[in-house]
Design a protein around this motif. Structure first.
Motif, PDB file in Angstrom:
ATOM      1  N   GLY A 196      66.817 -12.087 -13.222  1.00 14.49           N
ATOM      2  CA  GLY A 196      66.111 -13.257 -12.740  1.00 14.49           C
ATOM      3  C   GLY A 196      65.556 -13.124 -11.345  1.00 14.49           C
ATOM      4  O   GLY A 196      64.942 -14.063 -10.819  1.00 14.49           O
ATOM      5  N   THR A 197      65.735 -11.965 -10.724  1.00 14.38           N
ATOM      6  CA  THR A 197      65.248 -11.725  -9.364  1.00 14.38           C
ATOM      7  C   THR A 197      64.151 -10.679  -9.394  1.00 14.38           C
ATOM      8  O   THR A 197      64.295  -9.626 -10.032  1.00 14.38           O
ATOM      9  N   LEU A 198      63.046 -10.950  -8.714  1.00 12.52           N
ATOM     10  CA  LEU A 198      61.967  -9.969  -8.632  1.00 12.52           C
ATOM     11  C   LEU A 198      62.429  -8.756  -7.856  1.00 12.52           C
ATOM     12  O   LEU A 198      63.118  -8.861  -6.837  1.00 12.52           O
ATOM     13  N   THR A 199      62.039  -7.564  -8.327  1.00 10.52           N
ATOM     14  CA  THR A 199      62.427  -6.314  -7.684  1.00 10.52           C
ATOM     15  C   THR A 199      61.199  -5.429  -7.493  1.00 10.52           C
ATOM     16  O   THR A 199      60.144  -5.671  -8.065  1.00 10.52           O
ATOM     17  N   ASP A 200      61.371  -4.406  -6.696  1.00  9.73           N
ATOM     18  CA  ASP A 200      60.292  -3.434  -6.474  1.00  9.73           C
ATOM     19  C   ASP A 200      60.465  -2.294  -7.466  1.00  9.73           C
ATOM     20  O   ASP A 200      60.981  -1.232  -7.140  1.00  9.73           O
ATOM     21  N   GLY A 201      60.030  -2.520  -8.703  1.00 12.05           N
ATOM     22  CA  GLY A 201      60.168  -1.505  -9.742  1.00 12.05           C
ATOM     23  C   GLY A 201      58.960  -0.607  -9.795  1.00 12.05           C
ATOM     24  O   GLY A 201      58.192  -0.634 -10.763  1.00 12.05           O
TER      25      GLY A 201
END
Length: 219
Positions: A196-201
């Motif tokens: 549920g958390t945006l990440t730097d993928g």
């Protein structure tokens, strides 16, 4: 862990095809994970790979096809149910080119007969379309210590209703990969998240033969 990917795609047709051995990877069954591991679930995903390919047709219409392949090792009695596959179908997407097979512990192959695929009312939670159905099939020959695998293409009819893609799931997973392929005339925007958390993928980026780009997300 799960990563979500949102992508807009549109599309065109519906077809069910026969399986062939060329649709899958190696016939070798890895020793690990071993029979008896993850006793509660009784199965593990060895490889879950998908390619989302975008194309521009008719000058300004965007079409994209998701080619998805999943390979599962059966580790115990509780995992035999993984030979039954349910693929949801609604008014915004079509499923095409279903292929499936099993390999028993000795490596003997059994292919899915496409005539056994059934279109049934959706048995899960009701989602966007009240006419939601599912394509259901049971991969023959599944056994403990062996592998079941299936492959299909999904084509979306409405670009606004593409669901996020998850690199992960309820089963233990050895490897997951999503490739997004775009032509030179297109630029893709994406978001990734975990829990549920945006990440730097940030994906691996590769140039395609036609000058387009392939984005590779691996977990």
């Amino acid at each position: 862990m799960k990563y979500g990917f949102c992508a807009a795609i549109a599309a065109i047709f519906f077809l069910i095809a026969c399986s062939t051995t060329r649709d899958f990877g190696s016939d070798l069954i890895p020793a690990q994970p071993a029979v008896g591991d993850w006793g509660e679930v009784g199965a593990a995903v060895l490889d879950d790979s998908a390619t989302l390919s975008y194309r521009v047709v008719g000058g300004d219409r965007i079409v994209a096809v998701l080619d998805h392949r999943r390979r599962i090792k059966i580790l115990g009695e509780s995992g035999l149910g993984r030979a039954t596959v349910r693929l949801p179908v609604d008014g915004f997407s079509k499923v095409t080119n279903i292929r499936a097979r099993s390999l028993d512990a000795a490596g003997r192959e059994t292919l899915l007969d496409s005539r056994t695929i059934e279109n049934r009312p959706w048995q899960g939670e009701r989602r966007r379309d009240p006419q939601l159905t599912e394509l259901t099939f049971k991969i023959p020959g599944a056994g403990i210590g062996g592998v079941v695998e299936y492959r299909y293409e999904r084509i979306y009819l409405d670009a606004d209703f593409v669901e996020p893609w998850a690199l992960g799931g309820r089963l233990p997973r050895v490897r997951s990969q999503l490739d997004i392929v775009v032509p030179p005339s297109m630029r893709i925007e994406y978001r990734t998240g975990e829990g549920g958390t945006l990440t730097d993928g940030s994906p691996l980026r590769r140039r395609t033969d036609d000058g387009g780009e392939r984005l590779v997300f691996v977990k």
